[in-house]
Design a protein around this motif. Structure first.
Motif, PDB file in Angstrom:
ATOM      1  N   THR A  35       0.826  -1.201   0.000  1.00 36.48           N
ATOM      2  CA  THR A  35       0.000   0.000   0.000  1.00 36.48           C
ATOM      3  C   THR A  35       0.858   1.247   0.000  1.00 36.48           C
ATOM      4  OG1 THR A  35      -1.846  -1.099   1.122  1.00 36.48           O
ATOM      5  CG2 THR A  35      -1.708   1.308   1.318  1.00 36.48           C
ATOM      6  N   ALA A  36       0.626   2.121  -0.969  1.00 38.07           N
ATOM      7  CA  ALA A  36       1.430   3.333  -1.115  1.00 38.07           C
ATOM      8  C   ALA A  36       0.890   4.143  -2.288  1.00 38.07           C
ATOM      9  CB  ALA A  36       2.902   2.988  -1.358  1.00 38.07           C
ATOM     10  N   VAL A  37       1.403   5.349  -2.415  1.00 44.39           N
ATOM     11  CA  VAL A  37       1.212   6.099  -3.657  1.00 44.39           C
ATOM     12  C   VAL A  37       2.349   5.710  -4.587  1.00 44.39           C
ATOM     13  CG1 VAL A  37       1.047   8.354  -4.746  1.00 44.39           C
ATOM     14  CG2 VAL A  37       0.085   8.000  -2.461  1.00 44.39           C
ATOM     15  N   TYR A  38       2.019   5.306  -5.772  1.00 44.11           N
ATOM     16  CA  TYR A  38       3.006   4.871  -6.759  1.00 44.11           C
ATOM     17  C   TYR A  38       3.235   6.000  -7.770  1.00 44.11           C
ATOM     18  CZ  TYR A  38       3.049   0.133  -4.974  1.00 44.11           C
ATOM     19  OH  TYR A  38       3.213  -0.972  -4.172  1.00 44.11           O
ATOM     20  N   TYR A  39       4.500   6.348  -7.940  1.00 45.09           N
ATOM     21  CA  TYR A  39       4.887   7.437  -8.823  1.00 45.09           C
ATOM     22  C   TYR A  39       5.705   6.895  -9.994  1.00 45.09           C
ATOM     23  CZ  TYR A  39       3.771  10.484  -4.848  1.00 45.09           C
ATOM     24  OH  TYR A  39       3.133  11.131  -3.824  1.00 45.09           O
ATOM     25  N   CYS A  40       5.472   7.478 -11.151  1.00 42.81           N
ATOM     26  CA  CYS A  40       6.259   7.148 -12.337  1.00 42.81           C
ATOM     27  C   CYS A  40       7.332   8.215 -12.526  1.00 42.81           C
ATOM     28  CB  CYS A  40       5.350   7.102 -13.555  1.00 42.81           C
ATOM     29  SG  CYS A  40       6.179   6.726 -15.111  1.00 42.81           S
ATOM     30  N   ASN A  41       8.507   7.774 -12.892  1.00 45.88           N
ATOM     31  CA  ASN A  41       9.600   8.682 -13.204  1.00 45.88           C
ATOM     32  C   ASN A  41      10.122   8.368 -14.596  1.00 45.88           C
ATOM     33  OD1 ASN A  41      12.811   9.070 -13.171  1.00 45.88           O
ATOM     34  ND2 ASN A  41      11.856  10.620 -11.895  1.00 45.88           N
ATOM     35  N   ALA A  42      10.391   9.418 -15.364  1.00 47.84           N
ATOM     36  CA  ALA A  42      10.877   9.222 -16.727  1.00 47.84           C
ATOM     37  C   ALA A  42      12.128  10.060 -16.955  1.00 47.84           C
ATOM     38  CB  ALA A  42       9.800   9.592 -17.730  1.00 47.84           C
ATOM     39  N   GLU A  43      13.154   9.424 -17.487  1.00 44.87           N
ATOM     40  CA  GLU A  43      14.392  10.125 -17.866  1.00 44.87           C
ATOM     41  C   GLU A  43      14.335  10.302 -19.381  1.00 44.87           C
ATOM     42  OE1 GLU A  43      18.207   8.749 -16.152  1.00 44.87           O
ATOM     43  OE2 GLU A  43      18.923   8.792 -18.217  1.00 44.87           O
ATOM     44  N   ILE A  44      14.190  11.544 -19.802  1.00 41.92           N
ATOM     45  CA  ILE A  44      13.839  11.848 -21.184  1.00 41.92           C
ATOM     46  C   ILE A  44      14.863  12.775 -21.817  1.00 41.92           C
ATOM     47  CG2 ILE A  44      12.149  13.111 -22.578  1.00 41.92           C
ATOM     48  CD1 ILE A  44      10.003  12.064 -20.646  1.00 41.92           C
ATOM     49  N   GLN A  45      15.158  12.519 -23.080  1.00 40.39           N
ATOM     50  CA  GLN A  45      15.960  13.464 -23.857  1.00 40.39           C
ATOM     51  C   GLN A  45      15.009  14.340 -24.658  1.00 40.39           C
ATOM     52  OE1 GLN A  45      19.319  12.204 -26.074  1.00 40.39           O
ATOM     53  NE2 GLN A  45      20.229  11.072 -24.390  1.00 40.39           N
ATOM     54  N   GLY A  46      15.174  15.636 -24.478  1.00 35.88           N
ATOM     55  CA  GLY A  46      14.353  16.594 -25.194  1.00 35.88           C
ATOM     56  C   GLY A  46      15.186  17.762 -25.657  1.00 35.88           C
ATOM     57  N   PRO A  47      14.538  18.749 -26.269  1.00 37.42           N
ATOM     58  CA  PRO A  47      15.295  19.910 -26.761  1.00 37.42           C
ATOM     59  C   PRO A  47      15.855  20.724 -25.601  1.00 37.42           C
ATOM     60  CG  PRO A  47      12.939  20.252 -26.978  1.00 37.42           C
ATOM     61  CD  PRO A  47      13.121  18.834 -26.568  1.00 37.42           C
ATOM     62  N   ASP A  48      17.066  21.231 -25.786  1.00 37.29           N
ATOM     63  CA  ASP A  48      17.623  22.093 -24.743  1.00 37.29           C
ATOM     64  C   ASP A  48      17.044  23.499 -24.881  1.00 37.29           C
ATOM     65  OD1 ASP A  48      20.920  22.592 -26.300  1.00 37.29           O
ATOM     66  OD2 ASP A  48      18.935  23.328 -26.846  1.00 37.29           O
ATOM     67  N   SER A  49      17.513  24.410 -24.044  1.00 40.52           N
ATOM     68  CA  SER A  49      16.928  25.755 -23.990  1.00 40.52           C
ATOM     69  C   SER A  49      17.128  26.520 -25.292  1.00 40.52           C
ATOM     70  CB  SER A  49      17.513  26.542 -22.822  1.00 40.52           C
ATOM     71  OG  SER A  49      18.918  26.609 -22.936  1.00 40.52           O
ATOM     72  N   SER A  50      18.182  26.160 -26.037  1.00 36.94           N
ATOM     73  CA  SER A  50      18.412  26.852 -27.303  1.00 36.94           C
ATOM     74  C   SER A  50      17.514  26.311 -28.405  1.00 36.94           C
ATOM     75  CB  SER A  50      19.880  26.708 -27.725  1.00 36.94           C
ATOM     76  OG  SER A  50      20.147  25.386 -28.172  1.00 36.94           O
ATOM     77  N   GLY A  51      17.025  25.095 -28.199  1.00 34.84           N
ATOM     78  CA  GLY A  51      16.188  24.467 -29.210  1.00 34.84           C
ATOM     79  C   GLY A  51      16.961  23.745 -30.286  1.00 34.84           C
ATOM     80  N   SER A  52      18.284  23.845 -30.242  1.00 32.02           N
ATOM     81  CA  SER A  52      19.087  23.223 -31.303  1.00 32.02           C
ATOM     82  C   SER A  52      19.868  22.007 -30.807  1.00 32.02           C
ATOM     83  CB  SER A  52      20.062  24.252 -31.887  1.00 32.02           C
ATOM     84  OG  SER A  52      20.922  24.729 -30.865  1.00 32.02           O
TER      85      SER A  52
END
Length: 125
Positions: free
Chosen positions: A90-107
């Motif tokens: 019994t607990a709250v179950y949380y999902c965690n995702a390690e994702i590659q996405g665009p950086d702040s520059s967008g490039s």
């Protein structure tokens, strides 16, 4: 922006089963890893199971042999099949995702970690 959303929690009797799902959506180049954590009242959040690209998996000793993590890469979704549930699960179950996405520059690329809001799992004795 990336959203990570869990579903599938609920109330089940001891010995029963539940299947949790977690889907990541948004600005995603690729997903390095996804995992499930849980937090019971008064306790620290702990890793339950994780899966990395290449499908390597790891489990907490307390769930090994009872829980199975899997992923559908096409849907950016990870599942947690939980069998032989115990009240101590019994607990709250949380999902965690390690994702590659665009950086702040967008490039370029940057690796981010996102958490879902959690889904409650309650196992009655």
């Amino acid at each position: 922006q990336v959203h990570v959303v869990e579903s599938g929690g609920g109330l089940v009797q001891a010995g029963g089963s539940l299947r949790l799902s977690c889907t990541a959506s948004g600005s995603i180049f690729s997903i390095n890893a996804m995992g499930w954590y849980r937090q019971a009242p008064g306790k620290q959040r702990e890793l339950v199971a994780g899966i990395r690209s290449g499908d390597s998996t790891n489990y907490a000793d307390s769930v090994s042999g009872r829980f199975t993590i899997s992923r559908d890469n096409a849907k950016n979704t990870v599942y947690l099949q939980m069998n032989s549930l115990k009240p101590e699960d019994t607990a709250v179950y949380y999902c965690n995702a390690e994702i590659q996405g665009p950086d702040s520059s967008g490039s370029g690329r940057y690796t981010y970690r996102y958490w879902g809001r959690g889904t409650q799992v309650t196992v009655s004795s």
